[in-house]
Scaffold this motif. Sequence first.
Motif, PDB file in Angstrom:
ATOM      1  N   LEU A  38      72.946  96.083  48.818  1.00 28.85           N
ATOM      2  CA  LEU A  38      72.233  95.052  49.574  1.00 28.85           C
ATOM      3  C   LEU A  38      71.164  95.662  50.471  1.00 28.85           C
ATOM      4  N   LEU A  39      71.380  96.906  50.885  1.00 31.30           N
ATOM      5  CA  LEU A  39      70.451  97.593  51.776  1.00 31.30           C
ATOM      6  C   LEU A  39      69.548  98.544  51.000  1.00 31.30           C
ATOM      7  N   ASP A  40      68.298  98.586  51.380  1.00 28.40           N
ATOM      8  CA  ASP A  40      67.407  99.635  50.898  1.00 28.40           C
ATOM      9  C   ASP A  40      67.740 100.856  51.765  1.00 28.40           C
ATOM     10  N   PRO A  41      68.356 101.903  51.196  1.00 26.67           N
ATOM     11  CA  PRO A  41      68.822 103.021  52.025  1.00 26.67           C
ATOM     12  C   PRO A  41      67.703 103.760  52.743  1.00 26.67           C
ATOM     13  N   ASP A  42      66.564 103.940  52.098  1.00 22.48           N
ATOM     14  CA  ASP A  42      65.447 104.645  52.741  1.00 22.48           C
ATOM     15  C   ASP A  42      64.894 103.844  53.913  1.00 22.48           C
ATOM     16  N   ALA A  43      64.752 102.546  53.717  1.00 17.51           N
ATOM     17  CA  ALA A  43      64.247 101.686  54.790  1.00 17.51           C
ATOM     18  C   ALA A  43      65.240 101.631  55.945  1.00 17.51           C
ATOM     19  N   THR A  44      66.531 101.538  55.631  1.00 14.84           N
ATOM     20  CA  THR A  44      67.551 101.482  56.678  1.00 14.84           C
ATOM     21  C   THR A  44      67.526 102.747  57.522  1.00 14.84           C
ATOM     22  N   LEU A  45      67.450 103.899  56.868  1.00 17.45           N
ATOM     23  CA  LEU A  45      67.405 105.167  57.600  1.00 17.45           C
ATOM     24  C   LEU A  45      66.133 105.267  58.442  1.00 17.45           C
ATOM     25  N   ALA A  46      64.992 104.865  57.885  1.00 13.50           N
ATOM     26  CA  ALA A  46      63.725 104.940  58.627  1.00 13.50           C
ATOM     27  C   ALA A  46      63.768 104.071  59.880  1.00 13.50           C
ATOM     28  N   VAL A  47      64.303 102.864  59.755  1.00 12.35           N
ATOM     29  CA  VAL A  47      64.356 101.955  60.901  1.00 12.35           C
ATOM     30  C   VAL A  47      65.377 102.453  61.927  1.00 12.35           C
ATOM     31  N   LEU A  48      66.467 103.025  61.461  1.00 14.99           N
ATOM     32  CA  LEU A  48      67.462 103.609  62.375  1.00 14.99           C
ATOM     33  C   LEU A  48      66.853 104.786  63.136  1.00 14.99           C
ATOM     34  N   GLU A  49      66.173 105.674  62.423  1.00 15.58           N
ATOM     35  CA  GLU A  49      65.563 106.842  63.068  1.00 15.58           C
ATOM     36  C   GLU A  49      64.439 106.447  64.015  1.00 15.58           C
ATOM     37  N   SER A  50      63.798 105.309  63.775  1.00 14.28           N
ATOM     38  CA  SER A  50      62.721 104.855  64.658  1.00 14.28           C
ATOM     39  C   SER A  50      63.265 104.329  65.986  1.00 14.28           C
ATOM     40  N   GLY A  51      64.579 104.043  66.016  1.00 17.63           N
ATOM     41  CA  GLY A  51      65.185 103.497  67.222  1.00 17.63           C
ATOM     42  C   GLY A  51      65.228 101.981  67.238  1.00 17.63           C
ATOM     43  N   ARG A  52      64.641 101.350  66.265  1.00 15.97           N
ATOM     44  CA  ARG A  52      64.638  99.881  66.199  1.00 15.97           C
ATOM     45  C   ARG A  52      66.070  99.366  66.059  1.00 15.97           C
ATOM     46  N   LEU A  53      66.873 100.023  65.216  1.00 16.42           N
ATOM     47  CA  LEU A  53      68.299  99.728  65.116  1.00 16.42           C
ATOM     48  C   LEU A  53      69.054 100.728  65.972  1.00 16.42           C
ATOM     49  N   SER A  54      70.061 100.265  66.703  1.00 15.09           N
ATOM     50  CA  SER A  54      70.857 101.209  67.492  1.00 15.09           C
ATOM     51  C   SER A  54      72.065 101.705  66.717  1.00 15.09           C
ATOM     52  N   GLY A  55      72.386 101.040  65.600  1.00 16.37           N
ATOM     53  CA  GLY A  55      73.500 101.499  64.793  1.00 16.37           C
ATOM     54  C   GLY A  55      73.586 100.753  63.484  1.00 16.37           C
ATOM     55  N   VAL A  56      74.245 101.397  62.523  1.00 16.59           N
ATOM     56  CA  VAL A  56      74.467 100.810  61.206  1.00 16.59           C
ATOM     57  C   VAL A  56      75.902 101.112  60.812  1.00 16.59           C
ATOM     58  N   GLY A  57      76.635 100.077  60.435  1.00 21.61           N
ATOM     59  CA  GLY A  57      77.992 100.252  59.933  1.00 21.61           C
ATOM     60  C   GLY A  57      78.024  99.913  58.457  1.00 21.61           C
ATOM     61  N   LEU A  58      78.526 100.843  57.656  1.00 27.63           N
ATOM     62  CA  LEU A  58      78.546 100.663  56.203  1.00 27.63           C
ATOM     63  C   LEU A  58      79.965 100.747  55.691  1.00 27.63           C
ATOM     64  N   ASP A  59      80.366  99.752  54.924  1.00 30.15           N
ATOM     65  CA  ASP A  59      81.652  99.843  54.249  1.00 30.15           C
ATOM     66  C   ASP A  59      81.496 100.752  53.047  1.00 30.15           C
ATOM     67  N   CYS A  60      80.430 100.590  52.301  1.00 25.55           N
ATOM     68  CA  CYS A  60      80.079 101.457  51.172  1.00 25.55           C
ATOM     69  C   CYS A  60      78.575 101.564  51.105  1.00 25.55           C
ATOM     70  N   SER A  61      78.108 102.715  50.663  1.00 23.84           N
ATOM     71  CA  SER A  61      76.671 102.907  50.543  1.00 23.84           C
ATOM     72  C   SER A  61      76.291 102.913  49.072  1.00 23.84           C
ATOM     73  N   THR A  62      75.007 103.003  48.809  1.00 24.76           N
ATOM     74  CA  THR A  62      74.506 103.023  47.444  1.00 24.76           C
ATOM     75  C   THR A  62      74.752 104.406  46.858  1.00 24.76           C
ATOM     76  N   PRO A  63      75.150 104.597  45.625  1.00 18.77           N
ATOM     77  CA  PRO A  63      75.501 103.534  44.693  1.00 18.77           C
ATOM     78  C   PRO A  63      76.881 102.983  45.012  1.00 18.77           C
ATOM     79  N   SER A  64      77.022 101.689  44.836  1.00 19.07           N
ATOM     80  CA  SER A  64      78.291 101.029  45.110  1.00 19.07           C
ATOM     81  C   SER A  64      79.072 100.930  43.804  1.00 19.07           C
ATOM     82  N   ARG A  65      80.092 101.755  43.671  1.00 19.35           N
ATOM     83  CA  ARG A  65      80.901 101.769  42.457  1.00 19.35           C
ATOM     84  C   ARG A  65      82.329 101.410  42.797  1.00 19.35           C
ATOM     85  N   PRO A  66      82.966 100.636  41.962  1.00 16.98           N
ATOM     86  CA  PRO A  66      84.375 100.345  42.210  1.00 16.98           C
ATOM     87  C   PRO A  66      85.203 101.626  42.156  1.00 16.98           C
TER      88      PRO A  66
END
Length: 82
Positions: A38-66
Amino acid sequence: MLTLHAPLVESTRHLVDERLLFRVKPGAILINCGCGGLLDPDATLAVLESGRLSGVGLDCSTPSRPSTTRCSTTLTSSSPRT
């Protein structure tokens, strides 16, 4: 706080991208309770590193495999809040 609770299908892949993330309130926390794709991992990391997001909680990251192993990750910004 922004939480995601959606299945991963073609129309929801990278639903949360850089365009959406730069529109959230500064200091927001993103929690993905759905599939990793659901998340674009590169965009999520860029926005987190910019300080716009203060945190990200992930149950699973890409690739999401059973699997029998659950993954759980929390990321926080090291950028000072303004």
